[in-house]
Design an enzyme around this catalytic site. Sequence first.
Site, short mmCIF file in Angstrom:
data_model
loop_
_atom_site.label_atom_id
_atom_site.label_comp_id
_atom_site.label_asym_id
_atom_site.label_seq_id
_atom_site.Cartn_x
_atom_site.Cartn_y
_atom_site.Cartn_z
N THR A 14 -57.50 52.17 -16.11
CA THR A 14 -58.37 52.56 -15.01
C THR A 14 -57.98 53.95 -14.52
OG1 THR A 14 -59.11 52.06 -12.76
CG2 THR A 14 -56.90 51.34 -13.32
N GLY A 18 -56.38 53.17 -6.60
CA GLY A 18 -56.39 51.98 -5.72
C GLY A 18 -56.36 50.70 -6.53
N ASP A 76 -63.80 46.12 -14.25
CA ASP A 76 -64.99 46.68 -13.62
C ASP A 76 -65.27 45.85 -12.38
OD1 ASP A 76 -66.93 48.88 -14.09
OD2 ASP A 76 -68.35 47.29 -13.68
N GLY A 160 -62.17 52.59 -1.46
CA GLY A 160 -63.59 52.27 -1.66
C GLY A 160 -64.28 51.81 -0.38
N ASP A 162 -63.67 49.23 1.43
CA ASP A 162 -62.85 48.35 2.27
C ASP A 162 -63.08 48.52 3.78
OD1 ASP A 162 -61.71 46.95 0.19
OD2 ASP A 162 -59.87 48.12 0.13
P1 ITT Z 1 -62.39 52.87 -13.55
O1 ITT Z 1 -63.75 52.68 -14.16
O2 ITT Z 1 -61.64 54.01 -14.12
O3 ITT Z 1 -61.59 51.59 -13.53
P2 ITT Z 1 -63.89 53.26 -11.07
O4 ITT Z 1 -63.51 53.44 -9.62
O5 ITT Z 1 -64.90 54.22 -11.64
O6 ITT Z 1 -62.56 53.26 -11.97
P3 ITT Z 1 -65.69 50.99 -11.26
O7 ITT Z 1 -66.77 51.64 -12.04
O8 ITT Z 1 -65.29 49.59 -11.60
O9 ITT Z 1 -64.34 51.79 -11.28
O10 ITT Z 1 -66.16 51.06 -9.73
C1 ITT Z 1 -65.59 50.25 -8.80
C2 ITT Z 1 -65.99 50.75 -7.43
O11 ITT Z 1 -66.33 49.61 -6.61
C3 ITT Z 1 -64.84 51.45 -6.73
O12 ITT Z 1 -64.83 52.84 -7.02
C4 ITT Z 1 -65.12 51.13 -5.27
O13 ITT Z 1 -66.07 52.02 -4.76
C5 ITT Z 1 -65.74 49.73 -5.35
N1 ITT Z 1 -64.68 48.69 -5.23
C6 ITT Z 1 -64.22 47.87 -6.21
N2 ITT Z 1 -63.22 47.11 -5.75
C7 ITT Z 1 -63.03 47.46 -4.48
C8 ITT Z 1 -62.14 47.05 -3.48
O14 ITT Z 1 -61.19 46.16 -3.72
N3 ITT Z 1 -62.24 47.61 -2.28
C9 ITT Z 1 -63.17 48.53 -2.01
N4 ITT Z 1 -64.04 49.00 -2.89
C10 ITT Z 1 -63.99 48.46 -4.12
#
Ligand code: ITT
Length: 208
Positions: A14, A18, A76, A160, A162
């Site tokens: 990832t 976070g 994801d 994110g 949160d």
């Molecule tokens: P990777 O693909 O590199 O893992 P990314 O941040 O681009 O990183 P995602 O496409 O899975 O990953 O997007 C997940 C998004 O969803 C993340 O950037 C946050 O905006 C939100 N998110 C996921 N889990 C969260 C959490 O525990 N708390 C707050 N926001 C969260």
Amino acid sequence: MKSKSINIKLLVATSNPGKLKEIRRGLKGLPLKILGLEDEAITARYREKGKTFMENAKAKGLFYSQFTDYLTLAEDSGLEVEALKGEPGVLSARYAGYKANDEKNIAKLLARLKDFPLSKRKARFVCCLCLAKQGKILKCFRGEVRGWIIEEKRGHYGFGYDPIFFYRPFNRTFAELPPEKKNLVSHRGRALRRLRRFLEKNLGRLLE
Ligand code: ITT
């Protein structure tokens, strides 16, 4: 699992610091040496194309596990708001565009929800984790948690969305919960506990 001295390498694929922190915490105590993409100097980035979290987690697992012989964990996740028919969903990270950040994504979501009263702001976080090795998916795990989107940010923990995700049983947003408390109930915490149980039983076999 007896030996804590064997350190099996696990690449956590990832680019989100976070997530990486929460995954490290969730797998603490297992005989794993957890590496991030930077530790392995993997600079390639997977561009998500899937329509579901699971599709994306599998695709990321297949993609990143080609760069190493180690076990690879891809994730994801995202937020689904019922009144917006599941938005931002798989677009959670880039809801406000490819150059978005947490602040801009939150601002866009709050703007989209401005005419909805709290009673119509039901949401859930979903997390899909996929374990892969050398271009093959071994097993995937899912977790989710339900809450409500409040009108203003509260708290400074986490990342994110949160600060606007209100978890009623604790009467707090996720950003008001210290990491160990968020992990107890969060989508990622739940998926990680499933993964953990699987690893405790199967880690030896997975390396054969
Ligand atoms: P990777 O693909 O590199 O893992 P990314 O941040 O681009 O990183 P995602 O496409 O899975 O990953 O997007 C997940 C998004 O969803 C993340 O950037 C946050 O905006 C939100 N998110 C996921 N889990 C969260 C959490 O525990 N708390 C707050 N926001 C969260």
